[in-house]
Design a protein around this motif. Structure first.
Motif, PDB file in Angstrom:
ATOM      1  N   PRO A  67       0.813  -1.229   0.000  1.00 14.10           N
ATOM      2  CA  PRO A  67       0.000   0.000   0.000  1.00 14.10           C
ATOM      3  C   PRO A  67       0.843   1.275   0.000  1.00 14.10           C
ATOM      4  CG  PRO A  67      -0.859  -1.568   1.592  1.00 14.10           C
ATOM      5  CD  PRO A  67       0.412  -2.160   1.075  1.00 14.10           C
ATOM      6  N   ALA A  68       1.967   1.274   0.721  1.00 10.48           N
ATOM      7  CA  ALA A  68       2.801   2.479   0.765  1.00 10.48           C
ATOM      8  C   ALA A  68       3.431   2.742  -0.603  1.00 10.48           C
ATOM      9  CB  ALA A  68       3.884   2.331   1.838  1.00 10.48           C
ATOM     10  N   GLY A  69       4.108   1.742  -1.151  1.00 10.06           N
ATOM     11  CA  GLY A  69       4.807   1.928  -2.425  1.00 10.06           C
ATOM     12  C   GLY A  69       3.852   2.256  -3.561  1.00 10.06           C
TER      13      GLY A  69
ATOM     14  N   MET B 284       9.788  -1.376  -7.761  1.00 14.63           N
ATOM     15  CA  MET B 284      10.283  -2.760  -7.818  1.00 14.63           C
ATOM     16  C   MET B 284       9.747  -3.548  -6.636  1.00 14.63           C
ATOM     17  SD  MET B 284      14.271  -2.291  -8.845  1.00 14.63           S
ATOM     18  CE  MET B 284      14.592  -4.030  -9.115  1.00 14.63           C
ATOM     19  N   ASP B 285       9.289  -4.758  -6.899  1.00 13.71           N
ATOM     20  CA  ASP B 285       8.898  -5.649  -5.797  1.00 13.71           C
ATOM     21  C   ASP B 285       9.455  -7.033  -6.087  1.00 13.71           C
ATOM     22  OD1 ASP B 285       6.423  -5.450  -3.459  1.00 13.71           O
ATOM     23  OD2 ASP B 285       7.261  -7.428  -3.948  1.00 13.71           O
ATOM     24  N   ARG B 286       9.904  -7.687  -5.040  1.00 12.45           N
ATOM     25  CA  ARG B 286      10.500  -9.019  -5.232  1.00 12.45           C
ATOM     26  C   ARG B 286       9.444 -10.049  -5.618  1.00 12.45           C
ATOM     27  NH1 ARG B 286      11.785  -9.484   1.118  1.00 12.45           N
ATOM     28  NH2 ARG B 286       9.642  -9.657   1.785  1.00 12.45           N
TER      29      ARG B 286
ATOM     30  N   GLY C 127       5.591   3.913   5.177  1.00 20.27           N
ATOM     31  CA  GLY C 127       4.876   2.701   5.600  1.00 20.27           C
ATOM     32  C   GLY C 127       5.639   1.942   6.675  1.00 20.27           C
ATOM     33  N   ASP C 128       5.556   0.613   6.624  1.00 13.64           N
ATOM     34  CA  ASP C 128       6.227  -0.216   7.637  1.00 13.64           C
ATOM     35  C   ASP C 128       7.733   0.005   7.656  1.00 13.64           C
ATOM     36  OD1 ASP C 128       3.893  -1.322   8.506  1.00 13.64           O
ATOM     37  OD2 ASP C 128       4.367  -3.382   7.912  1.00 13.64           O
ATOM     38  N   ALA C 129       8.307   0.379   6.545  1.00 14.84           N
ATOM     39  CA  ALA C 129       9.752   0.639   6.516  1.00 14.84           C
ATOM     40  C   ALA C 129      10.093   1.796   7.450  1.00 14.84           C
ATOM     41  CB  ALA C 129      10.201   0.954   5.092  1.00 14.84           C
TER      42      ALA C 129
ATOM     43  N   GLU D 207      14.078  -8.765  -6.594  1.00 12.81           N
ATOM     44  CA  GLU D 207      14.415  -8.189  -5.295  1.00 12.81           C
ATOM     45  C   GLU D 207      15.451  -7.082  -5.459  1.00 12.81           C
ATOM     46  OE1 GLU D 207      15.761 -11.148  -2.602  1.00 12.81           O
ATOM     47  OE2 GLU D 207      15.979  -9.736  -0.941  1.00 12.81           O
ATOM     48  N   VAL D 208      15.319  -6.019  -4.688  1.00 10.82           N
ATOM     49  CA  VAL D 208      16.384  -5.014  -4.651  1.00 10.82           C
ATOM     50  C   VAL D 208      17.467  -5.565  -3.728  1.00 10.82           C
ATOM     51  CG1 VAL D 208      17.005  -2.694  -3.881  1.00 10.82           C
ATOM     52  CG2 VAL D 208      14.889  -3.061  -5.167  1.00 10.82           C
ATOM     53  N   ARG D 209      18.596  -5.927  -4.316  1.00  6.28           N
ATOM     54  CA  ARG D 209      19.671  -6.574  -3.554  1.00  6.28           C
ATOM     55  C   ARG D 209      20.794  -5.609  -3.240  1.00  6.28           C
ATOM     56  NH1 ARG D 209      21.534  -8.719  -7.247  1.00  6.28           N
ATOM     57  NH2 ARG D 209      19.887  -8.761  -8.785  1.00  6.28           N
TER      58      ARG D 209
ATOM     59  N   GLU E  95      -2.900  -1.141  13.456  1.00  3.65           N
ATOM     60  CA  GLU E  95      -3.297  -0.751  12.100  1.00  3.65           C
ATOM     61  C   GLU E  95      -2.097  -0.126  11.386  1.00  3.65           C
ATOM     62  OE1 GLU E  95      -6.190   2.378  12.017  1.00  3.65           O
ATOM     63  OE2 GLU E  95      -6.556   2.164   9.865  1.00  3.65           O
ATOM     64  N   GLY E  96      -1.775  -0.669  10.212  1.00  4.58           N
ATOM     65  CA  GLY E  96      -0.608  -0.156   9.496  1.00  4.58           C
ATOM     66  C   GLY E  96      -0.914   0.292   8.083  1.00  4.58           C
ATOM     67  N   ILE E  97      -2.094  -0.093   7.569  1.00  7.35           N
ATOM     68  CA  ILE E  97      -2.393   0.240   6.169  1.00  7.35           C
ATOM     69  C   ILE E  97      -2.643   1.747   6.019  1.00  7.35           C
ATOM     70  CG2 ILE E  97      -3.981  -0.159   4.247  1.00  7.35           C
ATOM     71  CD1 ILE E  97      -4.402  -3.013   5.381  1.00  7.35           C
ATOM     72  N   LEU E  98      -3.440   2.315   6.932  1.00 10.21           N
ATOM     73  CA  LEU E  98      -3.698   3.760   6.834  1.00 10.21           C
ATOM     74  C   LEU E  98      -2.403   4.573   6.986  1.00 10.21           C
ATOM     75  CD1 LEU E  98      -5.767   6.056   6.500  1.00 10.21           C
ATOM     76  CD2 LEU E  98      -6.057   6.047   8.981  1.00 10.21           C
TER      77      LEU E  98
ATOM     78  N   GLY F 248      -6.565  -7.626   7.267  1.00 13.68           N
ATOM     79  CA  GLY F 248      -7.300  -6.978   6.180  1.00 13.68           C
ATOM     80  C   GLY F 248      -8.382  -6.038   6.668  1.00 13.68           C
ATOM     81  N   TRP F 249      -8.233  -5.545   7.879  1.00 12.29           N
ATOM     82  CA  TRP F 249      -9.211  -4.595   8.434  1.00 12.29           C
ATOM     83  C   TRP F 249      -8.774  -3.176   8.071  1.00 12.29           C
ATOM     84  CZ3 TRP F 249      -7.357  -1.658  12.830  1.00 12.29           C
ATOM     85  CH2 TRP F 249      -8.280  -0.710  13.277  1.00 12.29           C
ATOM     86  N   ILE F 250      -9.671  -2.412   7.480  1.00 11.64           N
ATOM     87  CA  ILE F 250      -9.344  -1.012   7.168  1.00 11.64           C
ATOM     88  C   ILE F 250     -10.465  -0.098   7.665  1.00 11.64           C
ATOM     89  CG2 ILE F 250      -7.837  -1.417   5.167  1.00 11.64           C
ATOM     90  CD1 ILE F 250     -10.238  -0.777   3.363  1.00 11.64           C
TER      91      ILE F 250
ATOM     92  N   ARG G  87      -9.319  -8.339   1.327  1.00  7.40           N
ATOM     93  CA  ARG G  87      -8.319  -9.408   1.228  1.00  7.40           C
ATOM     94  C   ARG G  87      -7.074  -8.773   0.617  1.00  7.40           C
ATOM     95  NH1 ARG G  87      -9.421 -14.459  -1.302  1.00  7.40           N
ATOM     96  NH2 ARG G  87      -8.081 -15.197   0.381  1.00  7.40           N
ATOM     97  N   ARG G  88      -5.945  -8.901   1.303  1.00  3.49           N
ATOM     98  CA  ARG G  88      -4.741  -8.179   0.871  1.00  3.49           C
ATOM     99  C   ARG G  88      -4.296  -8.562  -0.536  1.00  3.49           C
ATOM    100  NH1 ARG G  88      -1.534  -5.323   4.518  1.00  3.49           N
ATOM    101  NH2 ARG G  88      -0.286  -4.853   2.683  1.00  3.49           N
ATOM    102  N   ARG G  89      -4.508  -9.803  -0.881  1.00  2.00           N
ATOM    103  CA  ARG G  89      -4.133 -10.258  -2.216  1.00  2.00           C
ATOM    104  C   ARG G  89      -4.825  -9.390  -3.283  1.00  2.00           C
ATOM    105  NH1 ARG G  89      -1.987 -14.728  -4.187  1.00  2.00           N
ATOM    106  NH2 ARG G  89      -2.658 -15.335  -6.244  1.00  2.00           N
TER     107      ARG G  89
END
Ligand SMILES: Cc1cc2nc3c(=O)[nH]c(=O)nc-3n(C[C@H](O)[C@H](O)[C@H](O)COP(=O)(O)OP(=O)(O)OC[C@H]3O[C@@H](n4cnc5c(N)ncnc54)[C@H](O)[C@@H]3O)c2cc1C
Length: 377
Positions: free
Chosen positions: A13-15, A32-34, A271-273, A118-120, A283-286, A45-47, A97-99
């Motif tokens: 969600p952040a990216g 980029m996503d791995r 985001g989580d980073a 992946e960003v390596r 809650e982390g999505i918002l 999945g609660w928002i 559903r996050r997917r």
């Protein structure tokens, strides 16, 4: 050699939100996503409605082919104790559903994406970064979750942090189970540990059931989960006896100045980073979405000069938006008997549960949604 102005590490969600704003304003952005998408992400999945409002997602449109379960009431109490029902009479939350949700956000970002890589490596160059030895970027945005490589460059040491550790399983009820299952779609129960350091949850989203447990500080998650599952099965709230597909993950509650550094030279994290989840609810999505928008606004204002002085407004905006951190950390320092007494008082008093736990900690009903100046319609 590939080139871009901004490279975003991570398509959650952040990216995806940051990419959407920047792409809309004509910035050359590469995400980029791995993982290939759609991909699974351990989550309840609660928002809250603010997520949809901020992202300008029309519920009717989103619902086409995707789960968007309305939540109108919560059942809460101390774990293994009596649960009280709090009916709001109107949708106060949704279960996605996050997917599906993350894939939807990524498709709507309209950014250039490289998925499955992946960003390596991230190497500094005189005017930016060399990524994976083949992509040049002037700015990197870290949106790769708790273990994001950009966060590590800014000094994060995940092994030394005290995260929320959470485990979750989401599975489909077969038609027979659906018909026999006593809890209706939208049923959401929150069972708090007696020190309020975490809670177990059970959410029914249409044909799916999501069950899990999260603990601040991350202690004894598995043992507590086993006891919680046994309780749910004994009370008929969880069908079957077989093993469930549990997955775990860690992420950080917001700790303000005691938390992660979120701005560096030609780099920032979201985001989580950045470690921004709400400590009480997890809650982390918002926060992921909001920090992405604040970061994108700062990037647009920086006019291609990504030295720290032009990125610092992002850190100030995050502090202003998520200020007041420390309550959960402070609570963790209280002696255990005091915590237990406080929890029983809190959850045994309907007025306090409704107005403090639900309205404030979980639903942020006093907080106005962020008005995203830079977000496209
Ligand atoms: C069990 C559990 C339940 C939760 N329940 C809820 C909930 O109900 N509601 C809520 O609001 N929050 C919940 N959260 C928190 C929420 O999931 C996160 O806060 C949210 O996903 C943060 O979004 P993000 O975009 O920052 O990171 P993520 O969603 O983690 O996305 C990061 C992306 O970066 C990619 N990535 C990582 N490293 C690299 C790399 N080196 N190179 C390329 N790509 C990389 C990953 O593949 C991933 O796609 C829960 C968390 C857990 C663990």
């Amino acid at each position: 050699m590939e080139q871009c102005e901004v490279l975003i590490v991570g398509g959650g969600p952040a990216g995806a939100t940051c990419a959407r704003v920047l792409a809309h304003w004509g910035i050359s952005v590469l995400l980029m996503d791995r993982d290939e998408f759609p991909r699974d992400k351990p989550c309840a999945g609660w928002i809250t409605p603010s997520v949809l409002e901020t992202l300008r997602i029309d519920p009717a449109q989103y619902r086409k082919g995707r789960e968007l379960q309305e939540i109108r009431e919560f059942h809460t109490g101390v774990m293994f104790g009596r649960q009280n029902r709090y009916d709001f009479g109107t949708p106060v939350s949704y279960a996605i559903r996050r997917r599906e949700f993350d894939h939807y956000l990524l498709l709507h970002s309209k950014s250039r994406n490289i998925l499955g890589e992946e960003v390596r490596s991230l190497e500094r160059t005189p005017d930016g970064w060399l990524v994976n030895d083949r992509i040049r970027a002037r700015l990197v945005v870290g949106a790769g979750g708790h273990h994001c490589p950009v966060a590590r460059i800014l000094g994060a040491q995940p092994a030394r942090e005290q995260p929320i550790a959470a485990v979750v399983a989401e599975f489909e009820l077969d038609p027979g189970e659906q018909a026999a299952f006593p809890l209706p779609p939208g049923h959401t129960s929150l069972s708090f540990l007696d020190d309020v350091r975490g809670y177990g949850w059970l959410v029914r989203k249409g044909a799916h059931l999501n069950v899990g447990l999260g603990v601040l500080g991350g202690t004894q998650v598995r043992g507590r989960l086993d006891a919680y599952l046994e309780h749910l099965r004994r009370t008929g709230a969880l069908p079957g006896t077989g093993p469930l597909p549990f997955k775990g993950h860690a992420y950080l509650p917001f700790r303000g100045v005691a938390g992660r550094r979120i701005v560096g030279d030609r780099a920032l994290v979201i985001g989580d980073a950045a470690g921004l989840a709400y400590p009480e609810s997890g809650e982390g999505i918002l926060p992921a979405v909001e920090s992405a928008i604040l970061a994108a606004q700062t990037i647009l204002c920086a006019s291609a000069d990504y030295r720290p002085r032009w990125l610092e407004p992002y850190a100030a905006a995050v502090a202003e938006r998520f200020g007041g951190a420390g309550s959960a950390a402070g609570r963790m320092a209280l002696p255990a008997p005091v915590q237990r007494l406080g929890t029983r008082l809190l959850l045994g008093t309907p007025w306090l549960t409704r107005h403090l736990v639900l309205d404030r900690w979980f639903l942020h009903r006093e907080q106005r949604p962020l008005v995203p100046r830079a977000l496209p319609e």
